[in-house]
Scaffold this motif. Structure first.
Motif, PDB file in Angstrom:
ATOM      1  N   GLU A 107      16.917  76.836  61.491  1.00  9.87           N
ATOM      2  CA  GLU A 107      17.864  77.892  61.099  1.00  9.87           C
ATOM      3  C   GLU A 107      18.108  77.931  59.592  1.00  9.87           C
ATOM      4  N   ALA A 108      17.702  76.886  58.888  1.00 10.56           N
ATOM      5  CA  ALA A 108      17.813  76.943  57.413  1.00 10.56           C
ATOM      6  C   ALA A 108      16.933  78.092  56.932  1.00 10.56           C
ATOM      7  N   ARG A 109      17.376  78.776  55.878  1.00  7.46           N
ATOM      8  CA  ARG A 109      16.643  79.984  55.475  1.00  7.46           C
ATOM      9  C   ARG A 109      15.340  79.693  54.746  1.00  7.46           C
ATOM     10  N   HIS A 110      15.234  78.525  54.148  1.00  6.60           N
ATOM     11  CA  HIS A 110      13.995  78.164  53.442  1.00  6.60           C
ATOM     12  C   HIS A 110      13.758  76.670  53.676  1.00  6.60           C
ATOM     13  N   LEU A 111      12.599  76.325  54.176  1.00 12.39           N
ATOM     14  CA  LEU A 111      12.243  74.916  54.378  1.00 12.39           C
ATOM     15  C   LEU A 111      11.286  74.488  53.270  1.00 12.39           C
ATOM     16  N   VAL A 112      11.587  73.354  52.655  1.00 14.97           N
ATOM     17  CA  VAL A 112      10.711  72.838  51.595  1.00 14.97           C
ATOM     18  C   VAL A 112      10.295  71.425  51.986  1.00 14.97           C
ATOM     19  N   MET A 113       9.022  71.274  52.331  1.00 17.27           N
ATOM     20  CA  MET A 113       8.543  69.940  52.730  1.00 17.27           C
ATOM     21  C   MET A 113       7.873  69.252  51.554  1.00 17.27           C
ATOM     22  N   ILE A 114       8.155  67.960  51.430  1.00 15.49           N
ATOM     23  CA  ILE A 114       7.613  67.157  50.320  1.00 15.49           C
ATOM     24  C   ILE A 114       6.821  65.997  50.925  1.00 15.49           C
ATOM     25  N   ALA A 115       5.591  65.776  50.453  1.00 14.67           N
ATOM     26  CA  ALA A 115       4.859  64.589  50.921  1.00 14.67           C
ATOM     27  C   ALA A 115       3.894  64.109  49.851  1.00 14.67           C
ATOM     28  N   PHE A 116       3.731  62.795  49.811  1.00 17.28           N
ATOM     29  CA  PHE A 116       2.820  62.153  48.867  1.00 17.28           C
ATOM     30  C   PHE A 116       1.932  61.165  49.597  1.00 17.28           C
ATOM     31  N   GLY A 117       0.742  61.004  49.084  1.00 15.83           N
ATOM     32  CA  GLY A 117      -0.078  59.853  49.473  1.00 15.83           C
ATOM     33  C   GLY A 117      -0.910  60.071  50.716  1.00 15.83           C
ATOM     34  N   LYS A 118      -1.980  59.285  50.782  1.00 20.86           N
ATOM     35  CA  LYS A 118      -2.929  59.325  51.890  1.00 20.86           C
ATOM     36  C   LYS A 118      -2.263  59.088  53.235  1.00 20.86           C
ATOM     37  N   GLY A 119      -1.272  58.211  53.244  1.00 19.32           N
ATOM     38  CA  GLY A 119      -0.593  57.859  54.484  1.00 19.32           C
ATOM     39  C   GLY A 119       0.043  59.059  55.185  1.00 19.32           C
ATOM     40  N   LYS A 120       0.274  60.147  54.433  1.00 22.81           N
ATOM     41  CA  LYS A 120       0.903  61.324  55.032  1.00 22.81           C
ATOM     42  C   LYS A 120      -0.119  62.419  55.333  1.00 22.81           C
ATOM     43  N   ALA A 121      -1.405  62.191  54.963  1.00 23.62           N
ATOM     44  CA  ALA A 121      -2.398  63.275  55.045  1.00 23.62           C
ATOM     45  C   ALA A 121      -2.583  63.786  56.474  1.00 23.62           C
ATOM     46  N   GLU A 122      -2.642  62.851  57.430  1.00 22.46           N
ATOM     47  CA  GLU A 122      -2.849  63.295  58.819  1.00 22.46           C
ATOM     48  C   GLU A 122      -1.644  64.070  59.335  1.00 22.46           C
ATOM     49  N   ALA A 123      -0.471  63.580  59.040  1.00 23.15           N
ATOM     50  CA  ALA A 123       0.754  64.254  59.515  1.00 23.15           C
ATOM     51  C   ALA A 123       0.847  65.654  58.904  1.00 23.15           C
ATOM     52  N   ILE A 124       0.509  65.780  57.634  1.00 23.59           N
ATOM     53  CA  ILE A 124       0.566  67.098  56.974  1.00 23.59           C
ATOM     54  C   ILE A 124      -0.456  68.053  57.606  1.00 23.59           C
ATOM     55  N   ALA A 125      -1.666  67.560  57.866  1.00 23.59           N
ATOM     56  CA  ALA A 125      -2.692  68.424  58.473  1.00 23.59           C
ATOM     57  C   ALA A 125      -2.253  68.872  59.866  1.00 23.59           C
ATOM     58  N   ALA A 126      -1.681  67.930  60.632  1.00 19.25           N
ATOM     59  CA  ALA A 126      -1.226  68.286  61.986  1.00 19.25           C
ATOM     60  C   ALA A 126      -0.084  69.297  61.919  1.00 19.25           C
ATOM     61  N   ALA A 127       0.818  69.094  60.975  1.00 17.01           N
ATOM     62  CA  ALA A 127       1.986  69.981  60.875  1.00 17.01           C
ATOM     63  C   ALA A 127       1.574  71.395  60.465  1.00 17.01           C
ATOM     64  N   ALA A 128       0.640  71.493  59.500  1.00 18.36           N
ATOM     65  CA  ALA A 128       0.319  72.808  58.934  1.00 18.36           C
ATOM     66  C   ALA A 128      -0.806  73.506  59.678  1.00 18.36           C
ATOM     67  N   GLU A 129      -1.758  72.711  60.186  1.00 15.85           N
ATOM     68  CA  GLU A 129      -2.969  73.338  60.734  1.00 15.85           C
ATOM     69  C   GLU A 129      -3.233  72.975  62.191  1.00 15.85           C
ATOM     70  N   GLY A 130      -2.487  72.035  62.715  1.00 12.17           N
ATOM     71  CA  GLY A 130      -2.684  71.641  64.111  1.00 12.17           C
ATOM     72  C   GLY A 130      -1.976  72.600  65.041  1.00 12.17           C
TER      73      GLY A 130
END
Ligand code: GLP
Length: 259
Positions: free
Chosen positions: A188-211
């Protein structure tokens, strides 16, 4: 969803600070704040802009994403304390206008509904900062969380307890239970801003955005939201299939269009 790939963590923090600054300079803003290490650089950058260029938070207010159940507010690892020591104490944001779920509530089953009502009474969150767990959680919505869930008590996975043990003397001190804004609440927030760094987050980011959109990756709920900015460094972007397109789109971003 707009994916912004920056060279370094400090570039990421400065882009996120630009986004937050834009809201704060436009007028009274309700911020959604996240804990964890990912937003820390952005908080430091915002504090610097407050000190050096008068970025004024006096009209802002804030809601925190989550809190441990049973950890006293005064504990240095309660998110109530962490957000103050990492951010609120360094800007002119009124500490009484920074609310978080009450993990010590005697009526913990009702605390979530009370917290959601407080967010609604404030008119909702304008811009919500988010980190992401290695298993794709946002807030503390572990895999399996309903995509429409409201603020409520969740049980942490052992992996999340191990990930967060670095902030405590031992993993045994990490609470098993948390209160977290639900995925429906966050959405319900009007704008979501996600922040991530590093290889350790690469899989989670791919799943979140493209999975697939799935409770298995709670952050994939962002795919349903109309205004999402994912700001990540090259390492966190390394598993994205459309990374070249995201870079291309950013290079050709119309000058009139903001994040
Ligand atoms: C915790 C927090 C989340 C955060 C996650 C990742 O679980 N509840 O809000 O996104 O940690 O933390 P970090 O940014 O330190 O990797």
């Amino acid at each position: 969803m707009e994916i912004v790939i920056r060279q370094t963590p400090s570039d990421v923090s400065s882009t996120v600070a630009d986004i937050v600054e834009g809201y704060v300079r436009r007028g009274p803003t309700t911020l959604g704040l996240a804990t964890g290490s990912s937003p820390l650089g952005s908080y430091r950058e915002l504090a610097r802009r407050h000190r050096e260029s008068g970025l004024d938070f006096s009209d802002a207010r804030a809601f925190l994403l989550d809190e441990y159940v049973g950890l006293p507010k005064t504990h240095d690892q309660s998110y109530f304390s962490v957000i103050r020591s990492e951010f609120v104490d360094h800007v002119n944001l009124d500490t009484d206008r920074v609310l978080s779920p009450n993990g010590e509530s005697p009526d913990i089953a009702e605390e979530g509904a009370r917290y959601d009502a407080a967010i609604a009474d404030a008119g909702g969150v304008d811009v919500q900062l988010l980190g992401i767990g290695t298993d794709g959680h946002i807030g503390f919505n572990e895999p399996g969380s309903a995509l429409t869930s409201r603020t409520r008590v969740k049980t942490l996975t052992e992996q999340t307890r191990l990930d967060n043990a670095r902030f405590f003397d031992s993993v045994d001190d990490v609470p098993h239970h948390v209160l977290t804004q639900g995925l429906g609440t966050i959405s319900e927030a009007r704008h979501l801003v996600m922040i991530a760094f590093g290889k350790g987050k690469a899989e989670a980011i791919a799943a979140a955005a493209e999975g697939p959109l799935s409770a298995f990756c709670p952050a994939s709920v962002m795919q349903l939201h109309r205004h999402v900015t994912v700001v990540i460094d090259e390492a966190a972007a390394s598993k994205l299939q459309l990374a070249d397109y995201y870079r291309y789109a950013l290079e050709h971003k119309p000058s009139w269009q903001s994040f």
